[in-house]
Design a protein around this motif. Structure first.
Motif, mmCIF file in Angstrom:
data_model
loop_
_atom_site.group_PDB
_atom_site.id
_atom_site.type_symbol
_atom_site.label_atom_id
_atom_site.label_comp_id
_atom_site.label_asym_id
_atom_site.label_seq_id
_atom_site.Cartn_x
_atom_site.Cartn_y
_atom_site.Cartn_z
ATOM 1 N N GLY A 103 74.473 61.415 55.897
ATOM 2 C CA GLY A 103 75.248 62.297 55.027
ATOM 3 C C GLY A 103 74.612 62.491 53.666
ATOM 4 O O GLY A 103 73.801 61.679 53.221
ATOM 5 N N GLY A 104 75.020 63.552 52.971
ATOM 6 C CA GLY A 104 74.452 63.876 51.679
ATOM 7 C C GLY A 104 74.762 62.821 50.636
ATOM 8 O O GLY A 104 75.896 62.352 50.514
ATOM 9 N N ALA A 105 73.751 62.437 49.864
ATOM 10 C CA ALA A 105 73.920 61.384 48.864
ATOM 11 C C ALA A 105 74.873 61.807 47.751
ATOM 12 O O ALA A 105 75.665 61.013 47.253
ATOM 13 C CB ALA A 105 72.558 61.003 48.287
ATOM 14 N N ALA A 106 74.806 63.068 47.346
ATOM 15 C CA ALA A 106 75.603 63.514 46.206
ATOM 16 C C ALA A 106 77.100 63.445 46.497
ATOM 17 O O ALA A 106 77.895 63.037 45.658
ATOM 18 C CB ALA A 106 75.211 64.944 45.828
ATOM 19 N N GLN A 107 77.497 63.828 47.688
ATOM 20 C CA GLN A 107 78.923 63.859 48.030
ATOM 21 C C GLN A 107 79.411 62.564 48.673
ATOM 22 O O GLN A 107 80.611 62.388 48.872
ATOM 23 C CB GLN A 107 79.205 65.030 48.987
ATOM 24 C CG GLN A 107 78.929 66.409 48.403
ATOM 25 C CD GLN A 107 77.468 66.779 48.500
ATOM 26 O OE1 GLN A 107 76.696 66.172 49.235
ATOM 27 N NE2 GLN A 107 77.065 67.773 47.730
ATOM 28 N N GLY A 108 78.513 61.653 49.011
ATOM 29 C CA GLY A 108 78.922 60.428 49.684
ATOM 30 C C GLY A 108 79.433 60.678 51.082
ATOM 31 O O GLY A 108 80.224 59.909 51.621
ATOM 32 N N GLU A 109 78.987 61.768 51.719
ATOM 33 C CA GLU A 109 79.487 62.128 53.034
ATOM 34 C C GLU A 109 78.948 61.189 54.105
ATOM 35 O O GLU A 109 77.843 60.658 53.988
ATOM 36 C CB GLU A 109 79.061 63.565 53.373
ATOM 37 C CG GLU A 109 79.631 64.603 52.425
ATOM 38 C CD GLU A 109 78.899 65.930 52.527
ATOM 39 O OE1 GLU A 109 77.767 65.930 53.051
ATOM 40 O OE2 GLU A 109 79.438 66.935 52.059
ATOM 41 N N ALA A 110 79.715 61.002 55.145
ATOM 42 C CA ALA A 110 79.308 60.163 56.268
ATOM 43 C C ALA A 110 78.717 61.040 57.356
ATOM 44 O O ALA A 110 79.423 61.797 58.010
ATOM 45 C CB ALA A 110 80.501 59.379 56.807
ATOM 46 N N GLY A 111 77.413 60.958 57.535
ATOM 47 C CA GLY A 111 76.752 61.664 58.622
ATOM 48 C C GLY A 111 76.566 63.151 58.385
ATOM 49 O O GLY A 111 77.142 63.747 57.474
ATOM 50 N N ARG A 112 75.701 63.720 59.212
ATOM 51 C CA ARG A 112 75.517 65.175 59.260
ATOM 52 C C ARG A 112 75.774 65.607 60.697
ATOM 53 O O ARG A 112 75.282 64.986 61.627
ATOM 54 C CB ARG A 112 74.089 65.556 58.882
ATOM 55 C CG ARG A 112 73.681 65.209 57.466
ATOM 56 C CD ARG A 112 72.323 65.826 57.164
ATOM 57 N NE ARG A 112 71.722 65.270 55.982
ATOM 58 C CZ ARG A 112 70.555 65.648 55.495
ATOM 59 N NH1 ARG A 112 69.865 66.602 56.122
ATOM 60 N NH2 ARG A 112 70.053 65.101 54.419
ATOM 61 N N TRP A 113 76.560 66.628 60.825
ATOM 62 C CA TRP A 113 76.826 67.169 62.160
ATOM 63 C C TRP A 113 76.116 68.504 62.276
ATOM 64 O O TRP A 113 76.320 69.370 61.432
ATOM 65 C CB TRP A 113 78.332 67.361 62.363
ATOM 66 C CG TRP A 113 78.685 67.751 63.768
ATOM 67 C CD1 TRP A 113 78.593 68.999 64.314
ATOM 68 C CD2 TRP A 113 79.155 66.891 64.801
ATOM 69 N NE1 TRP A 113 78.986 68.982 65.618
ATOM 70 C CE2 TRP A 113 79.342 67.690 65.950
ATOM 71 C CE3 TRP A 113 79.438 65.537 64.879
ATOM 72 C CZ2 TRP A 113 79.803 67.181 67.153
ATOM 73 C CZ3 TRP A 113 79.899 65.016 66.062
ATOM 74 C CH2 TRP A 113 80.073 65.827 67.192
ATOM 75 N N PRO A 114 75.252 68.678 63.259
ATOM 76 C CA PRO A 114 74.948 67.784 64.383
ATOM 77 C C PRO A 114 73.678 66.948 64.207
ATOM 78 O O PRO A 114 73.245 66.293 65.127
ATOM 79 C CB PRO A 114 74.747 68.785 65.525
ATOM 80 C CG PRO A 114 74.076 69.958 64.834
ATOM 81 C CD PRO A 114 74.684 70.027 63.458
ATOM 82 N N GLN A 115 73.071 66.986 63.005
ATOM 83 C CA GLN A 115 71.732 66.427 62.847
ATOM 84 C C GLN A 115 71.654 64.925 63.134
ATOM 85 O O GLN A 115 70.650 64.451 63.682
ATOM 86 C CB GLN A 115 71.216 66.706 61.429
ATOM 87 C CG GLN A 115 70.876 68.156 61.162
ATOM 88 C CD GLN A 115 72.054 68.939 60.606
ATOM 89 O OE1 GLN A 115 73.203 68.489 60.688
ATOM 90 N NE2 GLN A 115 71.772 70.103 60.035
ATOM 91 N N THR A 116 72.674 64.163 62.756
ATOM 92 C CA THR A 116 72.618 62.722 63.003
ATOM 93 C C THR A 116 72.478 62.428 64.495
ATOM 94 O O THR A 116 71.622 61.636 64.917
ATOM 95 C CB THR A 116 73.872 62.032 62.438
ATOM 96 O OG1 THR A 116 73.901 62.207 61.013
ATOM 97 C CG2 THR A 116 73.869 60.540 62.755
ATOM 98 N N LEU A 117 73.283 63.081 65.300
ATOM 99 C CA LEU A 117 73.206 62.859 66.743
ATOM 100 C C LEU A 117 71.963 63.510 67.344
ATOM 101 O O LEU A 117 71.376 62.955 68.289
ATOM 102 C CB LEU A 117 74.471 63.380 67.423
ATOM 103 C CG LEU A 117 75.764 62.692 66.984
ATOM 104 C CD1 LEU A 117 76.956 63.260 67.749
ATOM 105 C CD2 LEU A 117 75.699 61.182 67.176
ATOM 106 N N ASP A 118 71.554 64.643 66.801
ATOM 107 C CA ASP A 118 70.286 65.246 67.239
ATOM 108 C C ASP A 118 69.155 64.232 67.111
ATOM 109 O O ASP A 118 68.335 64.067 68.028
ATOM 110 C CB ASP A 118 69.926 66.457 66.366
ATOM 111 C CG ASP A 118 70.765 67.687 66.646
ATOM 112 O OD1 ASP A 118 71.451 67.739 67.691
ATOM 113 O OD2 ASP A 118 70.736 68.610 65.807
ATOM 114 N N ASP A 119 69.104 63.566 65.961
ATOM 115 C CA ASP A 119 67.997 62.661 65.681
ATOM 116 C C ASP A 119 68.021 61.418 66.559
ATOM 117 O O ASP A 119 66.979 60.986 67.073
ATOM 118 C CB ASP A 119 68.035 62.239 64.207
ATOM 119 C CG ASP A 119 67.622 63.362 63.277
ATOM 120 O OD1 ASP A 119 67.265 64.450 63.770
ATOM 121 O OD2 ASP A 119 67.656 63.151 62.050
#
Length: 290
Positions: free
Chosen positions: A97-113
């Motif tokens: 997830g993006g560091a600035a927003q403190g988000e958890a994960g990226r959809w779908p990139q985390t699972l893609d990777d």
């Protein structure tokens, strides 16, 4: 001791455990290979001691609530610990997830990777370690959010038809050892694990239930793959009920998931080479790998 004193003592123990695991200096890998073009699409490799036969390959997927500030560096001492015990070790990185927003994960990139890294591992391990790694004896292990990711990766053949990550067949691995895994995203959200990380990972309340069938290990059983869970009994970050919910779901589906509950242990000792719990983890891995 009063309830307040017990709570304070538990918080101090958890803080000490976290300080310990992050106090180790990162360990440089013996080799690194890319599985894509993004800077995070790399796998670090740690070679086993020289021996007469190839060593089992252990894939270590780091946690950190799928958030950007937590990368693979904090599990590199654990990777070296496993390598010194006779394993070849691979540590994949993935987009978070993006560091600035403190988000958890990226959809779908985390699972893609994660899918791409594990699909490429046999080739990358051969390139990086030559004949020192036996990819036919691969064990996946992951901590916290990494535990979620390895359980998910082992169940890709059960994903819904049309899912971009669905695999045609089960992966060719010996098994999975999930460490304090976020194994049931629904249970994790009810317990507000890691500040509603599961809810963020799936895109918020409007997308949570829609995306769960594509991402939640508790909905992807039975896998037909040997699976063990190691869980700290005093884990306040990912409490035991999350792993227990996954094990119950597997049992109802006809599959036995062994849960090793370590009393007096919190979240981080499972990957801390200075902690006794880490030796328990290594033994669980060895039982599947050898």
């Amino acid at each position: 001791m009063t309830d307040e004193e017990r709570t304070a003592a538990a918080r101090e123990r958890a803080a000490a455990e976290e300080r310990s695991v992050f106090s180790h200096e990162p360990v440089a890998p013996d080799a690194t290979r890319a599985y894509g073009d993004h800077p995070d699409q790399v796998v670090d490799f740690y070679a086993p001691p020289a021996g007469p036969a190839p060593a089992p390959l252990v894939v270590v997927v780091h946690g950190g609530a799928w958030r950007a500030p937590y990368d693979r560096l904090h599990v590199t001492p654990f990777a070296r610990f496993l390598a010194r015990r006779g394993f070849a070790v691979a540590v994949p990185e993935y987009r978070r997830g993006g560091a600035a927003q403190g988000e958890a994960g990226r959809w779908p990139q985390t699972l893609d990777d994660v899918a791409a890294a594990l699909d490429a591992l046999p080739r990358l391990a051969a390139e990086a370690l030559g004949g020192r790694a036996d990819t036919g004896r691969t064990v996946l292990t992951g901590h916290s959010a990494g535990g979620h990711l390895v359980l998910w990766a082992a169940a890709r053949h059960l994903l819904p038809e049309g899912s971009p990550w669905r695999a045609a067949a089960p992966p060719r691995i010996r098994g999975v050892v999930a460490l304090a895994p976020i194994a049931d995203l629904g249970a994790a959200e009810k317990l507000e694990v890691c500040g509603h990380a599961a809810l963020q990972f799936l895109g918020g309340p409007d997308l949570f239930e829609e995306r769960r069938p594509h991402a939640d290990p508790v909905l992807l059983v039975p896998t037909g793959i040997a699976t063990a869970v190691v869980q700290g009994g005093e884990d306040a970050d990912v409490p035991p009920p999350v792993a227990e919910s996954y094990a119950r779901a597997a049992a109802l589906a006809g599959e036995v998931v062994g849960v090793t509950l370590l009393e007096g242990v919190g979240h981080f000792p499972l990957i801390d080479p200075a902690a006794d719990a880490c030796a328990v983890v290594a033994e669980e891995i060895a039982q599947l790998a050898w």
